[in-house]
Design an enzyme around this catalytic site. Structure first.
Site, short mmCIF file in Angstrom:
data_model
loop_
_atom_site.label_atom_id
_atom_site.label_comp_id
_atom_site.label_asym_id
_atom_site.label_seq_id
_atom_site.Cartn_x
_atom_site.Cartn_y
_atom_site.Cartn_z
N HIS A 42 -2.48 8.27 11.04
CA HIS A 42 -1.12 8.72 11.12
C HIS A 42 -0.44 8.68 12.24
O HIS A 42 -0.36 9.95 13.09
CB HIS A 42 -1.11 10.21 10.42
CG HIS A 42 -1.45 10.12 9.08
ND1 HIS A 42 -2.03 11.48 8.25
CD2 HIS A 42 -1.43 9.36 8.09
CE1 HIS A 42 -2.21 11.12 6.97
NE2 HIS A 42 -1.64 9.86 6.79
N HIS A 46 -8.86 8.49 6.80
CA HIS A 46 -8.84 9.52 5.93
C HIS A 46 -9.65 9.44 4.72
O HIS A 46 -10.12 10.63 3.86
CB HIS A 46 -7.45 9.75 5.40
CG HIS A 46 -6.31 9.70 6.48
ND1 HIS A 46 -5.59 8.68 6.73
CD2 HIS A 46 -6.11 10.47 7.44
CE1 HIS A 46 -4.91 8.76 7.69
NE2 HIS A 46 -5.17 9.94 8.28
N GLU A 90 -6.63 12.70 2.89
CA GLU A 90 -7.97 12.89 2.91
C GLU A 90 -8.38 13.91 1.96
O GLU A 90 -9.60 13.85 1.27
CB GLU A 90 -8.34 13.74 4.41
CG GLU A 90 -9.88 14.31 4.41
CD GLU A 90 -10.07 15.17 5.54
OE1 GLU A 90 -11.02 15.91 5.70
OE2 GLU A 90 -9.38 14.80 6.89
N THR A 123 -10.54 18.30 7.33
CA THR A 123 -10.94 18.36 8.71
C THR A 123 -9.93 18.41 9.85
O THR A 123 -10.47 18.96 11.01
CB THR A 123 -11.75 16.86 8.93
OG1 THR A 123 -10.91 15.93 9.06
CG2 THR A 123 -12.96 16.45 8.13
N CYS A 126 -13.03 19.09 12.25
CA CYS A 126 -13.53 17.98 13.10
C CYS A 126 -13.64 18.56 14.42
O CYS A 126 -12.65 19.44 14.83
CB CYS A 126 -12.43 17.05 12.87
SG CYS A 126 -12.27 15.88 14.43
N SER A 184 1.05 13.42 10.63
CA SER A 184 -0.25 13.73 11.40
C SER A 184 -0.57 15.28 11.10
O SER A 184 0.09 16.08 12.03
CB SER A 184 -0.37 13.38 12.84
OG SER A 184 -1.43 13.83 13.38
N ASN A 228 -3.18 17.06 12.04
CA ASN A 228 -3.59 17.81 13.35
C ASN A 228 -2.54 17.74 14.40
O ASN A 228 -2.45 18.84 14.89
CB ASN A 228 -4.81 16.98 13.77
CG ASN A 228 -4.83 15.83 14.59
OD1 ASN A 228 -4.61 15.74 15.88
ND2 ASN A 228 -4.61 14.72 13.88
N SER A 273 -4.72 11.32 16.86
CA SER A 273 -4.25 9.63 16.35
C SER A 273 -3.44 9.05 17.27
O SER A 273 -2.80 8.16 17.08
CB SER A 273 -4.03 9.70 15.05
OG SER A 273 -2.81 10.52 14.62
#
Length: 337
Positions: free
Chosen positions: A67, A100, A152, A190, A220, A248, A250, A293
């Site tokens: 992403h 993902h 994901e 994650t 993660c 994204s 995260n 990413s």
């Protein structure tokens, strides 16, 4: 080597151009370490690059490989063709599955079209898939903490659709029902906020006291490390800039973590050009980080833009060192000598 000073941030070290403490430098940037590419993203992006080198264009990719707008645009220019579903890929062509992960039904669809598949799913996502399959075989209700519709989550839930319920956030716990409260386990996406995930789990455990934990942490390592670094520097910052795309998970979480940890403001940007000069008014310390990413070239662009506004001193804030590397998918590994 520039000297190292103690910035008063637990677990952090920083290098500056001369001694004297933070107030001696005027405008400064705190640069989070670790930041940017994690091992799973590095593997996924290199997978597409290697596939293009080996087979030539076009190489099809189901969904965005990771992403990030810049990464997707760069790979598209090199010959990658991004599609939403496998039925958009010509029969017999090569298709890469994104980092993902995908549901088993996607593999079945690809086989029906005689597609040559390369699976770039992050190994840490694969671990969660395997957990879902294992607990479904044992007839557990699986409560998957994650965002409904995220690729994901769709892939993980697809491993055991009759056993998995997605729990979006702590407030969603009230709607959760299970068959047997003594056979319930939680798993997670994650890339979530560690704090919000733990709050959701706390609420779930209040409702289901015998709720089981996953065999190992699902969030993660890179997601956690980037959040810890932001928590360390945010109390010193009037502004935190997170480099990353809006889809994204995260990266979005890093903005939330920065605000929760004490930064006065936090913004997500894809490129240096996205920085609004108004954000910098009255700001002495800017924190900078990037999602898992995001290539480092984009961070460098942000630092150069901030330097134009007088933020020439950059102090790294290091809370962890990452050395993990994942092997490439076997289909595009170089031959052994």
């Amino acid at each position: 080597m520039p000297p190292t000073i103690n910035m008063g941030i637990p677990g952090a070290t920083s290098s500056v151009r001369s001694g004297g403490g933070s107030q001696a430098f005027g405008k400064r940037v705190l640069l989070a370490e670790p930041r940017g590419y994690c091992a799973g993203v590095d593997r996924a992006v290199e997978t597409v690059e290697r596939a293009l080198e080996k087979h030539g264009a076009p190489v099809y990719v189901r969904h965005e490989i990771v992403h990030n707008v810049h990464v997707v645009e760069t790979l598209a220019k090199a010959g990658a063709v991004f599609v939403d579903e496998t039925d958009e890929v010509p029969e017999g062509a090569i298709v890469v599955f994104s980092a993902h992960g995908v549901a088993p039904t996607v593999h079945v669809e690809a086989a029906a079209r005689n597609l040559r598949t390369i699976d770039a799913t992050c190994p840490l996502v694969t671990k969660v898939h395997n957990e879902a399959k294992r607990f479904a075989r044992d007839d557990y209700d699986i409560l998957l903490v994650g965002h409904t519709g995220h690729e994901e989550v769709v892939g993980t839930a697809g491993e055991a659709p009759d056993h998995v319920q997605v729990v979006d956030n702590p407030d969603a716990v009230d709607q959760v029902t299970v068959r047997d409260p003594n056979k319930v386990i939680w798993l997670s996406q994650t890339t979530l906020s560690v704090d919000e995930t733990m709050e959701t789990v706390r609420r779930l455990r209040e409702k289901f006291p015998t709720l089981q934990d996953p065999p190992s942490d699902d969030i993660c390592y890179a997601t956690q490390n980037r959040q810890v670094a932001v928590k360390a520097m945010a109390p010193e910052c009037e502004l935190v800039i997170v480099v990353g795309s809006r889809n994204s998970s995260n990266s979005v979480r890093l903005v939330e973590v920065a605000l929760g940890a004490g930064s006065d403001a936090a913004h997500l940007v894809d490129y240096a050009e996205d920085i609004d000069p108004a954000w910098l008014e009255g700001v002495t310390t800017v924190g900078v980080t990037s999602g898992a990413s995001v290539p480092e070239v984009l961070v460098r662009g942000v630092l150069e833009r901030l330097a134009e506004y007088g933020y020439g001193t950059v102090q790294p804030v290091t809370t962890a060192n990452e050395t993990l590397v994942f092997a490439l998918p076997r289909e595009i590994r170089p031959p052994r000598a």
